[in-house]
Design a protein around this motif. Sequence first.
Motif, PDB file in Angstrom:
ATOM      1  N   ALA A   1      -1.759  -7.127   7.714  1.00 34.22           N
ATOM      2  CA  ALA A   1      -1.579  -5.750   7.243  1.00 34.22           C
ATOM      3  C   ALA A   1      -0.929  -4.892   8.322  1.00 34.22           C
ATOM      4  N   LYS A   2      -1.377  -5.060   9.576  1.00 30.05           N
ATOM      5  CA  LYS A   2      -0.793  -4.289  10.675  1.00 30.05           C
ATOM      6  C   LYS A   2       0.677  -4.652  10.880  1.00 30.05           C
ATOM      7  N   LEU A   3       0.997  -5.950  10.756  1.00 29.50           N
ATOM      8  CA  LEU A   3       2.374  -6.397  10.947  1.00 29.50           C
ATOM      9  C   LEU A   3       3.294  -5.806   9.893  1.00 29.50           C
TER      10      LEU A   3
ATOM     11  N   ILE B   1       2.251  -7.584  -3.612  1.00 31.17           N
ATOM     12  CA  ILE B   1       1.631  -8.037  -4.858  1.00 31.17           C
ATOM     13  C   ILE B   1       1.487  -9.562  -4.861  1.00 31.17           C
ATOM     14  N   ILE B   2       2.538 -10.265  -4.390  1.00 27.54           N
ATOM     15  CA  ILE B   2       2.495 -11.730  -4.357  1.00 27.54           C
ATOM     16  C   ILE B   2       1.440 -12.223  -3.368  1.00 27.54           C
ATOM     17  N   VAL B   3       1.467 -11.656  -2.143  1.00 26.20           N
ATOM     18  CA  VAL B   3       0.499 -12.066  -1.129  1.00 26.20           C
ATOM     19  C   VAL B   3      -0.927 -11.724  -1.569  1.00 26.20           C
ATOM     20  N   GLY B   4      -1.094 -10.535  -2.153  1.00 26.74           N
ATOM     21  CA  GLY B   4      -2.408 -10.139  -2.646  1.00 26.74           C
ATOM     22  C   GLY B   4      -2.924 -11.080  -3.715  1.00 26.74           C
ATOM     23  N   PHE B   5      -2.027 -11.503  -4.604  1.00 25.49           N
ATOM     24  CA  PHE B   5      -2.434 -12.436  -5.669  1.00 25.49           C
ATOM     25  C   PHE B   5      -2.859 -13.775  -5.070  1.00 25.49           C
ATOM     26  N   MET B   6      -2.098 -14.275  -4.107  1.00 23.27           N
ATOM     27  CA  MET B   6      -2.410 -15.576  -3.511  1.00 23.27           C
ATOM     28  C   MET B   6      -3.735 -15.542  -2.753  1.00 23.27           C
TER      29      MET B   6
ATOM     30  N   VAL C   1       3.214   1.931  -0.218  1.00 23.71           N
ATOM     31  CA  VAL C   1       3.140   0.576   0.312  1.00 23.71           C
ATOM     32  C   VAL C   1       1.993   0.449   1.317  1.00 23.71           C
ATOM     33  N   ILE C   2       1.873   1.439   2.213  1.00 21.15           N
ATOM     34  CA  ILE C   2       0.773   1.422   3.182  1.00 21.15           C
ATOM     35  C   ILE C   2      -0.574   1.465   2.455  1.00 21.15           C
ATOM     36  N   GLY C   3      -0.647   2.274   1.392  1.00 20.08           N
ATOM     37  CA  GLY C   3      -1.871   2.333   0.595  1.00 20.08           C
ATOM     38  C   GLY C   3      -2.194   1.000  -0.044  1.00 20.08           C
ATOM     39  N   PHE C   4      -1.179   0.312  -0.583  1.00 19.90           N
ATOM     40  CA  PHE C   4      -1.373  -1.016  -1.167  1.00 19.90           C
ATOM     41  C   PHE C   4      -1.993  -1.971  -0.150  1.00 19.90           C
ATOM     42  N   ILE C   5      -1.410  -1.960   1.063  1.00 18.05           N
ATOM     43  CA  ILE C   5      -1.856  -2.886   2.107  1.00 18.05           C
ATOM     44  C   ILE C   5      -3.327  -2.683   2.420  1.00 18.05           C
ATOM     45  N   TYR C   6      -3.722  -1.431   2.634  1.00 15.67           N
ATOM     46  CA  TYR C   6      -5.101  -1.181   3.044  1.00 15.67           C
ATOM     47  C   TYR C   6      -6.084  -1.233   1.883  1.00 15.67           C
ATOM     48  N   PHE C   7      -5.590  -1.130   0.666  1.00 16.25           N
ATOM     49  CA  PHE C   7      -6.456  -1.388  -0.489  1.00 16.25           C
ATOM     50  C   PHE C   7      -6.852  -2.859  -0.496  1.00 16.25           C
ATOM     51  N   LEU C   8      -5.888  -3.742  -0.223  1.00 12.68           N
ATOM     52  CA  LEU C   8      -6.178  -5.173  -0.140  1.00 12.68           C
ATOM     53  C   LEU C   8      -7.083  -5.479   1.048  1.00 12.68           C
ATOM     54  N   VAL C   9      -6.846  -4.792   2.177  1.00 13.09           N
ATOM     55  CA  VAL C   9      -7.707  -4.984   3.352  1.00 13.09           C
ATOM     56  C   VAL C   9      -9.149  -4.599   3.025  1.00 13.09           C
ATOM     57  N   GLY C  10      -9.317  -3.483   2.307  1.00 13.66           N
ATOM     58  CA  GLY C  10     -10.658  -3.062   1.917  1.00 13.66           C
ATOM     59  C   GLY C  10     -11.330  -4.057   0.989  1.00 13.66           C
TER      60      GLY C  10
ATOM     61  N   ILE D   1      11.726  -1.011   0.405  1.00 18.60           N
ATOM     62  CA  ILE D   1      10.407  -0.616  -0.082  1.00 18.60           C
ATOM     63  C   ILE D   1      10.034  -1.404  -1.329  1.00 18.60           C
ATOM     64  N   ALA D   2      11.007  -1.594  -2.234  1.00 17.23           N
ATOM     65  CA  ALA D   2      10.760  -2.392  -3.437  1.00 17.23           C
ATOM     66  C   ALA D   2      10.412  -3.829  -3.069  1.00 17.23           C
ATOM     67  N   ALA D   3      11.095  -4.362  -2.043  1.00 16.30           N
ATOM     68  CA  ALA D   3      10.813  -5.731  -1.588  1.00 16.30           C
ATOM     69  C   ALA D   3       9.411  -5.825  -0.998  1.00 16.30           C
ATOM     70  N   PHE D   4       9.001  -4.811  -0.221  1.00 16.21           N
ATOM     71  CA  PHE D   4       7.653  -4.785   0.337  1.00 16.21           C
ATOM     72  C   PHE D   4       6.609  -4.732  -0.776  1.00 16.21           C
ATOM     73  N   ASN D   5       6.862  -3.913  -1.795  1.00 18.27           N
ATOM     74  CA  ASN D   5       5.944  -3.823  -2.930  1.00 18.27           C
ATOM     75  C   ASN D   5       5.742  -5.188  -3.573  1.00 18.27           C
ATOM     76  N   LYS D   6       6.853  -5.866  -3.815  1.00 22.80           N
ATOM     77  CA  LYS D   6       6.786  -7.186  -4.453  1.00 22.80           C
ATOM     78  C   LYS D   6       6.060  -8.188  -3.568  1.00 22.80           C
ATOM     79  N   LEU D   7       6.372  -8.156  -2.262  1.00 16.34           N
ATOM     80  CA  LEU D   7       5.721  -9.069  -1.322  1.00 16.34           C
ATOM     81  C   LEU D   7       4.210  -8.855  -1.291  1.00 16.34           C
TER      82      LEU D   7
END
Length: 221
Positions: free
Chosen positions: A7-9, A45-50, A162-171, A37-43
């Motif tokens: 997430a930090k990276l 979602i994919i990483v979160g799903f996996m 995007v930052i919110g997405f990342i830390y939602f998954l971290v939580g 930003i669109a690419a980060f969003n997609k990435l």
Amino acid sequence: MNVKNLAKLITVALLLVPAFAFGASVEDATSNRVELIAAFNKLIIIVGFMIGLAVTIAGGYKMIQVGNQVAKFGWIAPAIYIMAGVVMMNVSPSLSVITNTYFNVDFCTMIDESQTVSSSCFKDEISGLTGPLKERISRLSSDSTAEKFMENIEIIVGIFQVIGFIYFLVGAYGLTQVANGSAQHGYGKPIITMVASALIVDIPHTATMFIDTLHKIGINF
């Protein structure tokens, strides 16, 4: 590499988005930022799903251990694993639950999968927050400068999402760490992280609510 380090990276890489467009024209720079930003969003979602799928499978395995009475933990740990896994596999619907709870609105993405800025997402909220400033810029400079200002605001919202997405998954992943006893804190910290990140993802509504609250107590800008 654990989820927090990943997430930090991604967050650091995202904050460098403006630098990726260095040397390009204004139009190309904006387009490049939107695509990134669109690419980060997609990435995400994919990483979160996996990761969520792996967590769900781990929860199922723990449940089998409990059923076979070979585990020292009870049913709570596998249930938390499965719940967290489902949340991580369904980031957008999970965020919609929180935004509906706080703002009674469905979650929307400023920069969608088609790599374009949504014309409807947060339109009223952003207009209400930046409308007077846009008019002032238009009077002092030009309409084109005011439009560029709005484009930059939309990109900033996209970055915050995007930052919110990342830390939602971290939580969500933090819930599993508490469940297996590897965390030094309780469930409160990951839950607060998830709620706070959802408010960041929905930042125009969050800002509107904050400003309305200030107005109600007599503070005006």
